[in-house]
Motif scaffolding. Structure first.
Motif, PDB file in Angstrom:
ATOM      1  N   LYS A   1     -22.873  -7.766 -60.035  1.00 51.28           N
ATOM      2  CA  LYS A   1     -22.453  -8.144 -61.386  1.00 51.28           C
ATOM      3  C   LYS A   1     -21.225  -7.349 -61.801  1.00 51.28           C
ATOM      4  O   LYS A   1     -20.250  -7.900 -62.346  1.00 51.28           O
ATOM      5  N   ALA A   2     -21.229  -6.061 -61.533  1.00 52.19           N
ATOM      6  CA  ALA A   2     -20.081  -5.216 -61.874  1.00 52.19           C
ATOM      7  C   ALA A   2     -18.873  -5.558 -61.016  1.00 52.19           C
ATOM      8  O   ALA A   2     -17.728  -5.533 -61.491  1.00 52.19           O
ATOM      9  N   PHE A   3     -19.114  -5.878 -59.762  1.00 53.11           N
ATOM     10  CA  PHE A   3     -18.020  -6.205 -58.848  1.00 53.11           C
ATOM     11  C   PHE A   3     -17.261  -7.442 -59.314  1.00 53.11           C
ATOM     12  O   PHE A   3     -16.027  -7.465 -59.335  1.00 53.11           O
ATOM     13  N   PHE A   4     -17.975  -8.487 -59.720  1.00 51.85           N
ATOM     14  CA  PHE A   4     -17.335  -9.750 -60.082  1.00 51.85           C
ATOM     15  C   PHE A   4     -16.766  -9.748 -61.499  1.00 51.85           C
ATOM     16  O   PHE A   4     -15.840 -10.492 -61.794  1.00 51.85           O
ATOM     17  N   SER A   5     -17.312  -8.939 -62.403  1.00 53.46           N
ATOM     18  CA  SER A   5     -16.880  -8.975 -63.801  1.00 53.46           C
ATOM     19  C   SER A   5     -15.437  -8.515 -63.970  1.00 53.46           C
ATOM     20  O   SER A   5     -15.027  -7.482 -63.429  1.00 53.46           O
ATOM     21  N   MET A   6     -14.673  -9.267 -64.751  1.00 50.41           N
ATOM     22  CA  MET A   6     -13.296  -8.883 -65.046  1.00 50.41           C
ATOM     23  C   MET A   6     -13.223  -7.728 -66.033  1.00 50.41           C
ATOM     24  O   MET A   6     -12.154  -7.158 -66.256  1.00 50.41           O
ATOM     25  N   LEU A   7     -14.345  -7.374 -66.645  1.00 54.92           N
ATOM     26  CA  LEU A   7     -14.366  -6.301 -67.635  1.00 54.92           C
ATOM     27  C   LEU A   7     -14.680  -4.934 -67.030  1.00 54.92           C
ATOM     28  O   LEU A   7     -14.590  -3.921 -67.715  1.00 54.92           O
TER      29      LEU A   7
ATOM     30  N   GLN B   1     -20.394 -15.576 -67.870  1.00 58.29           N
ATOM     31  CA  GLN B   1     -20.001 -14.190 -67.703  1.00 58.29           C
ATOM     32  C   GLN B   1     -18.477 -14.130 -67.579  1.00 58.29           C
ATOM     33  O   GLN B   1     -17.840 -15.123 -67.215  1.00 58.29           O
ATOM     34  N   PRO B   2     -17.874 -12.973 -67.825  1.00 62.13           N
ATOM     35  CA  PRO B   2     -16.424 -12.829 -67.653  1.00 62.13           C
ATOM     36  C   PRO B   2     -16.059 -12.710 -66.176  1.00 62.13           C
ATOM     37  O   PRO B   2     -15.620 -11.659 -65.691  1.00 62.13           O
ATOM     38  N   VAL B   3     -16.266 -13.806 -65.457  1.00 58.34           N
ATOM     39  CA  VAL B   3     -16.045 -13.843 -64.011  1.00 58.34           C
ATOM     40  C   VAL B   3     -15.076 -14.971 -63.693  1.00 58.34           C
ATOM     41  O   VAL B   3     -15.265 -16.097 -64.149  1.00 58.34           O
ATOM     42  N   LEU B   4     -14.048 -14.678 -62.915  1.00 56.51           N
ATOM     43  CA  LEU B   4     -13.016 -15.657 -62.621  1.00 56.51           C
ATOM     44  C   LEU B   4     -13.411 -16.603 -61.501  1.00 56.51           C
ATOM     45  O   LEU B   4     -13.068 -17.785 -61.521  1.00 56.51           O
ATOM     46  N   THR B   5     -14.118 -16.121 -60.516  1.00 57.08           N
ATOM     47  CA  THR B   5     -14.340 -16.898 -59.296  1.00 57.08           C
ATOM     48  C   THR B   5     -15.650 -17.669 -59.272  1.00 57.08           C
ATOM     49  O   THR B   5     -15.756 -18.669 -58.565  1.00 57.08           O
ATOM     50  N   GLN B   6     -16.664 -17.220 -60.002  1.00 60.99           N
ATOM     51  CA  GLN B   6     -17.959 -17.890 -60.027  1.00 60.99           C
ATOM     52  C   GLN B   6     -18.229 -18.511 -61.396  1.00 60.99           C
ATOM     53  O   GLN B   6     -17.820 -17.971 -62.426  1.00 60.99           O
TER      54      GLN B   6
END
Length: 396
Positions: A162-168, A378-383
Motif C-alpha cells: 500500500k505504501a509502495f503504490f501510494s503517490m502520497l 486510493q491515491p495510486v496511479l497504476t492500479q
C-alpha cells in the motif's frame, strides 16, 4: 487519473491515440488505442531496459522520483527483454503450470467460504468492508499458498505494498519499503534454497530447463513483482465486478437467472473497469511512428489500459458503458499482449470465477452501504485501487 477516474479516462482517450502526459513531473507518451497498443507490445523497438531512457541517462530522473520503483525494480522477467526475458519467463512457466493452478481450485474454494463466513459474522449488525474482509485477503492468501509465503506476513506485506503504490508516500519511506520487501523475499528464497517445499518459490529455485538456473536476485525479483501483481489485480477485479453489477442491476439479474455467465461479467469488467489503469514503462530504442505522431528514441511510453478498454474503434460507440452482452467483451488486452503478457492472468480469472458466484449465492441481497460516489480510489496511479467498499449483506 485517480480522483474522477471515468471522466479522466474519457479525457485521455479522446485526447488522441498518442498523447503527451506528465507523471509526477516527468513527461511520457500514453498509448490509448487498442490496435496501437497491440502492435507496440510486440515491437522490439520498445524495451523495458531503463538504460535506454534518455531522462535516466541524463540524470533528470533519479531514484528520488516517486514512481521509479515500478520501473527500476531489480532484475526479473518484468524488467528485461529478448532472450533473457524468455529465460526468466520460461522458469516461471515451469512453476505456474495449468495443473498447479487447477490443484489450487479446492484451496481457493476453501479460502473463499472461510472468508464469506468472516464477512457474514462482521456484517451481521450493519455495514462491512467488502475489501478488507473478503476481496483483499482472498488473493493475498491464494498467492501466498502458491508461493509459500508465511501467512503471518500478510498484514505487513499489505501495508508495505500500500505504501509502495501510494503517490502520497514520501520517497525516503518508499525506498525503505523497497528495501524491506527485498529483505523479506530474500530471506524466503534463502530458506527455500536450504529446504525446498511444494511451492512456486522452490519451483523457481529448482527449475533446470531453458539455460542456466535463476540467480537469487532473479528469483527475488520475480516473486516480489508477482506477489504485488498477483493480489492487487484480483482485488480490483473482484471489487470492480461487484460495483458494476450493483450499479447495473438488470445485468445482475441476468446472471443470477443464468441468462449470462460469470465469465461474461469478469471479461466485461476487465475491459470496462480495468484493475490496472496504466503500465509503466517502455522505452523507444529508435523513432517509432504512432497515431500520427512520433515517439522519439529514448522517450518513455505508458500503456493506458483503462483508456484502451474504452476504445470506440475496438468496442463500439458505447465503449464507456458496462454491458456483459457486448460481443467484444473478450477482445481486451487488460492482461497485456505479446512476450510480457501477465503470467498471472489465469489465476486471477480462476479466483474471480470462484469468488463472485460464491459471494452472490451467499448474499443475493448485497447492496451498497454508502452512495456509490463515496466509494473512491486510493491515491495510486497504476492500479484501480479502491480505498474501501462498504456493503450491507442483506439489502436495506
Amino acid at each position: 487519473m485517480v480522483a474522477r477516474l471515468d471522466e479522466e479516462t474519457r479525457l485521455l482517450r479522446d485526447a488522441g491515440a498518442l498523447t503527451r502526459i506528465e507523471l509526477l513531473g516527468v513527461p511520457a507518451w500514453s498509448i490509448t488505442r487498442h490496435a496501437d497498443a497491440r502492435r507496440l507490445l510486440t515491437d522490439r523497438r520498445l524495451v523495458k531496459d531503463i538504460g535506454r531512457w534518455n531522462l535516466w541517462r541524463s540524470g533528470e530522473v533519479t531514484h528520488e522520483w516517486p514512481l521509479i520503483g515500478m520501473i527500476d525494480s531489480g532484475r526479473s522477467m518484468f524488467t528485461v527483454d529478448g532472450a533473457e526475458h524468455r529465460r526468466l519467463r520460461t522458469k516461471t512457466a515451469q512453476a505456474v503450470t495449468p495443473r498447479r493452478l487447477e490443484n489450487l481450485r479446492p484451496v481457493i474454494e476453501s479460502i473463499t467460504h472461510r472468508l464469506l463466513d468472516d464477512l457474514e459474522a462482521q456484517g451481521a449488525e450493519g455495514p462491512v468492508d467488502l475489501k478488507s474482509v473478503f476481496a483483499l485477503p482472498l488473493p493475498m492468501s491464494v498467492i501466498s499458498v502458491l508461493m509459500g509465503v508465511d501467512p503471518a506476513l500478510h498484514p505487513r506485506l499489505h501495508t508495505l505494498y500500500k505504501a509502495f503504490f501510494s503517490m502520497l508516500t514520501p520517497q525516503d519511506e518508499r525506498l525503505a519499503v523497497i528495501d524491506e520487501l527485498d529483505g523479506i523475499f530474500t530471506d524466503m528464497v534463502r530458506a527455500r534454497t536450504a529446504e525446498p517445499r511444494d511451492d512456486l518459490t522452490s519451483a523457481l529455485i529448482l527449475a533446470d530447463e531453458g539455460g542456466e538456473p535463476l540467480s537469487e536476485e532473479e528469483v527475488v525479483g520475480n516473486l516480489k513483482a508477482m506477489v504485488a501483481a498477483g493480489h492487487e489485480t484480483t482485488i480490483g477485479l473482484i471489487l470492480n465486478s461487484v460495483r458494476a453489477l450493483l450499479t447495473h442491476t438488470d445485468q445482475l439479474e441476468m446472471v443470477l437467472k443464468g441468462e449470462a455467465g460469470w465469465d461474461a461479467v469478469i471479461e466485461e469488467t476487465l475491459r470496462w473497469d480495468t484493475p490496472t489503469t496504466h503500465l509503466l514503462m517502455r522505452f523507444a530504442t529508435e523513432d517509432i511512428e504512432v497515431g500520427g505522431g512520433v515517439i522519439r528514441e529514448g522517450e518513455g511510453v505508458v500503456i493506458s489500459y483503462r483508456a484502451i478498454g474504452w476504445d470506440t474503434e475496438q468496442h463500439g460507440p458505447d465503449a464507456d458503458r458496462f454491458d456483459i452482452t457486448r460481443p467484444t467483451r473478450n477482445r481486451h488486452m487488460t492482461f497485456g499482449h505479446g512476450p510480457h503478457i501477465c503470467p498471472g492472468a489465469a489465476l486471477s480469472r480462476l479466483e474471480a470465477g470462484i469468488a463472485l458466484p460464491a459471494l452472490f449465492d451467499r448474499f443475493p441481497g448485497i447492496s451498497f452501504a454508502v452512495p456509490v460516489e463515496e466509494i473512491v480510489n486510493q491515491p495510486v496511479l497504476t492500479q484501480n485501487d479502491l480505498r474501501s467498499f462498504p456493503v450491507r449483506l442483506h439489502g436495506g
